[in-house]
Design a protein around this motif. Structure first.
Motif, mmCIF file in Angstrom:
data_model
loop_
_atom_site.group_PDB
_atom_site.id
_atom_site.type_symbol
_atom_site.label_atom_id
_atom_site.label_comp_id
_atom_site.label_asym_id
_atom_site.label_seq_id
_atom_site.Cartn_x
_atom_site.Cartn_y
_atom_site.Cartn_z
ATOM 1 N N GLU A 181 0.833 -1.202 0.000
ATOM 2 C CA GLU A 181 0.000 0.000 0.000
ATOM 3 C C GLU A 181 0.870 1.255 0.000
ATOM 4 O OE1 GLU A 181 -3.591 2.075 -0.065
ATOM 5 O OE2 GLU A 181 -3.157 -0.076 -0.310
ATOM 6 N N GLY A 182 1.998 1.209 0.752
ATOM 7 C CA GLY A 182 2.907 2.348 0.756
ATOM 8 C C GLY A 182 3.536 2.573 -0.603
ATOM 9 N N VAL A 183 3.928 1.458 -1.264
ATOM 10 C CA VAL A 183 4.507 1.597 -2.619
ATOM 11 C C VAL A 183 3.479 2.188 -3.579
ATOM 12 C CG1 VAL A 183 5.416 0.296 -4.580
ATOM 13 C CG2 VAL A 183 6.195 -0.237 -2.245
ATOM 14 N N ARG A 184 2.227 1.674 -3.470
ATOM 15 C CA ARG A 184 1.186 2.198 -4.355
ATOM 16 C C ARG A 184 0.920 3.681 -4.083
ATOM 17 N NH1 ARG A 184 -3.995 3.274 -4.181
ATOM 18 N NH2 ARG A 184 -4.154 2.610 -2.008
ATOM 19 N N ASP A 188 1.411 6.602 -6.692
ATOM 20 C CA ASP A 188 0.328 7.537 -6.990
ATOM 21 C C ASP A 188 0.733 8.977 -6.658
ATOM 22 O OD1 ASP A 188 -1.138 5.344 -7.751
ATOM 23 O OD2 ASP A 188 -2.241 5.202 -5.845
ATOM 24 N N SER A 189 1.482 9.118 -5.572
ATOM 25 C CA SER A 189 1.918 10.466 -5.184
ATOM 26 C C SER A 189 2.872 11.039 -6.216
ATOM 27 C CB SER A 189 2.580 10.425 -3.806
ATOM 28 O OG SER A 189 1.689 9.955 -2.820
ATOM 29 N N VAL A 196 0.589 17.420 -11.459
ATOM 30 C CA VAL A 196 0.460 18.794 -10.963
ATOM 31 C C VAL A 196 1.560 19.680 -11.537
ATOM 32 C CG1 VAL A 196 0.575 20.195 -8.875
ATOM 33 C CG2 VAL A 196 -0.754 18.089 -8.878
ATOM 34 N N HIS A 197 2.791 19.106 -11.656
ATOM 35 C CA HIS A 197 3.899 19.893 -12.209
ATOM 36 C C HIS A 197 3.625 20.241 -13.675
ATOM 37 C CE1 HIS A 197 7.972 21.356 -12.658
ATOM 38 N NE2 HIS A 197 8.171 20.517 -13.689
ATOM 39 N N ASN A 198 3.139 19.218 -14.437
ATOM 40 C CA ASN A 198 2.841 19.478 -15.846
ATOM 41 C C ASN A 198 1.707 20.495 -15.997
ATOM 42 O OD1 ASN A 198 4.794 17.635 -16.702
ATOM 43 N ND2 ASN A 198 3.367 15.899 -16.565
ATOM 44 N N ASP A 199 0.677 20.339 -15.137
ATOM 45 C CA ASP A 199 -0.419 21.308 -15.178
ATOM 46 C C ASP A 199 0.078 22.710 -14.847
ATOM 47 O OD1 ASP A 199 -2.109 19.257 -15.826
ATOM 48 O OD2 ASP A 199 -2.861 18.979 -13.779
#
Length: 290
Positions: A181-184, A188-189, A196-199
């Motif tokens: 779950e932490g890896v996922r 996802d993060s 967000v950076h591309n936006d």
């Protein structure tokens, strides 16, 4: 006789209570005592002591008298006893009977002692047998209980080991699930951060383009406004220049007319014509001024 003694004892108890109720001084064996209360109790004790001493002296005298009377009576009793003993000793029959009774009593006491010793030995032997039997029974019960406890302990240890293994496996599974779950969440993060950076970059580019378009349009509008203002100024200046020329021509015509009117050789018939010209010039000036 006892009331004053109780009063003195009560006063001594009060003095002791005052001392015990005093606050202790830290790191010492002393106490802080209410001086006024202690002095009052001691004064009352001093007042009671003389009468108490007198009563004590009287009691001592009475005790000595009682002791003297008791000694006298005891001496009389001892003397009477000695007389009776001498009478008994002098009586041979009584002495022989007493010796016989003493012998019988001694024999009875010896027999009773032997019986009691035999009974005691029998009771001791019986108690020892019962104790041995009870000890053997307790040892047997202890062995059985120990065996049961060892079995229960072994079973409990086995259950605890199984429970520990199950808990460890469950914890490992939960830990692996948490790691996945932490890896996922981390993946996802990262994806969300990249998005967000591309936006943000896209929004920045769009904003920059909009700003450039606004600046360009503002420059064009300002240039157009400046050009229109220049044309309007040139137009207004041209119109003013034409009006000034007309006014200068009118002024020159008016001066010439004034010079002509002021000449001495002017004739009277020309006055009406001059008046009409003056009116026209005045109207023209009004129109130019308007």
């Amino acid at each position: 006789m006892t009331e004053p003694t109780i009063t003195v004892l009560d006063q001594l108890d009060q003095l002791e209570e005052i001392v015990l109720e005093g606050s202790r001084i830290p790191f010492s064996g002393g106490r802080l005592v209410n001086e006024q209360d202690a002095i009052e109790v001691m004064d009352a004790l001093r007042e009671s002591l003389p009468s108490q001493l007198q009563q004590a002296v009287g009691l001592i005298r009475q005790r000595e008298e009682f002791i003297g009377q008791a000694r006298q009576k005891s001496d009389e009793i001892i003397a009477a006893g000695k007389r009776e003993r001498e009478q008994l000793i002098n009586s041979a029959a009584i002495r022989q009977e007493a010796e016989r009774q003493v012998g019988e009593l001694r024999d009875q006491a010896r027999q009773q002692c032997e019986q009691l010793m035999l009974q005691a030995r029998q009771q001791v032997a019986q108690a020892e047998q019962e104790h041995q039997a009870r000890t053997a029974q307790m040892e047997q019960q202890f062995a059985l209980r120990r065996q049961q406890l060892e079995q229960e302990t072994a079973e409990r240890n086995r259950q605890l080991l199984e429970q520990h293994d199950r808990n460890r496996q469950q914890a490992m599974a939960e830990l692996e699930q948490i790691r996945q779950e932490g890896v996922r969440v981390q993946r996802d993060s990262q994806a969300e951060a990249e998005r967000v950076h591309n936006d943000a970059l896209q929004f920045r580019q769009q904003t920059q383009q909009q700003c450039d378009a606004l600046v360009s349009r503002s420059r064009q509008e300002s240039a157009a406004i400046q050009e229109g203002a220049n044309r309007y100024a040139e137009q207004v200046l041209g119109e003013l220049e034409g009006r000034l020329k007309e006014m200068s021509q009118v002024v020159l015509g008016g001066r010439r007319e004034l010079v002509r009117l002021q000449a001495p050789e002017a004739a009277a018939p020309a006055v009406e014509e001059t008046t009409g010209r003056r009116r026209r010039v005045a109207n023209t000036l009004k129109q130019l001024a308007g």
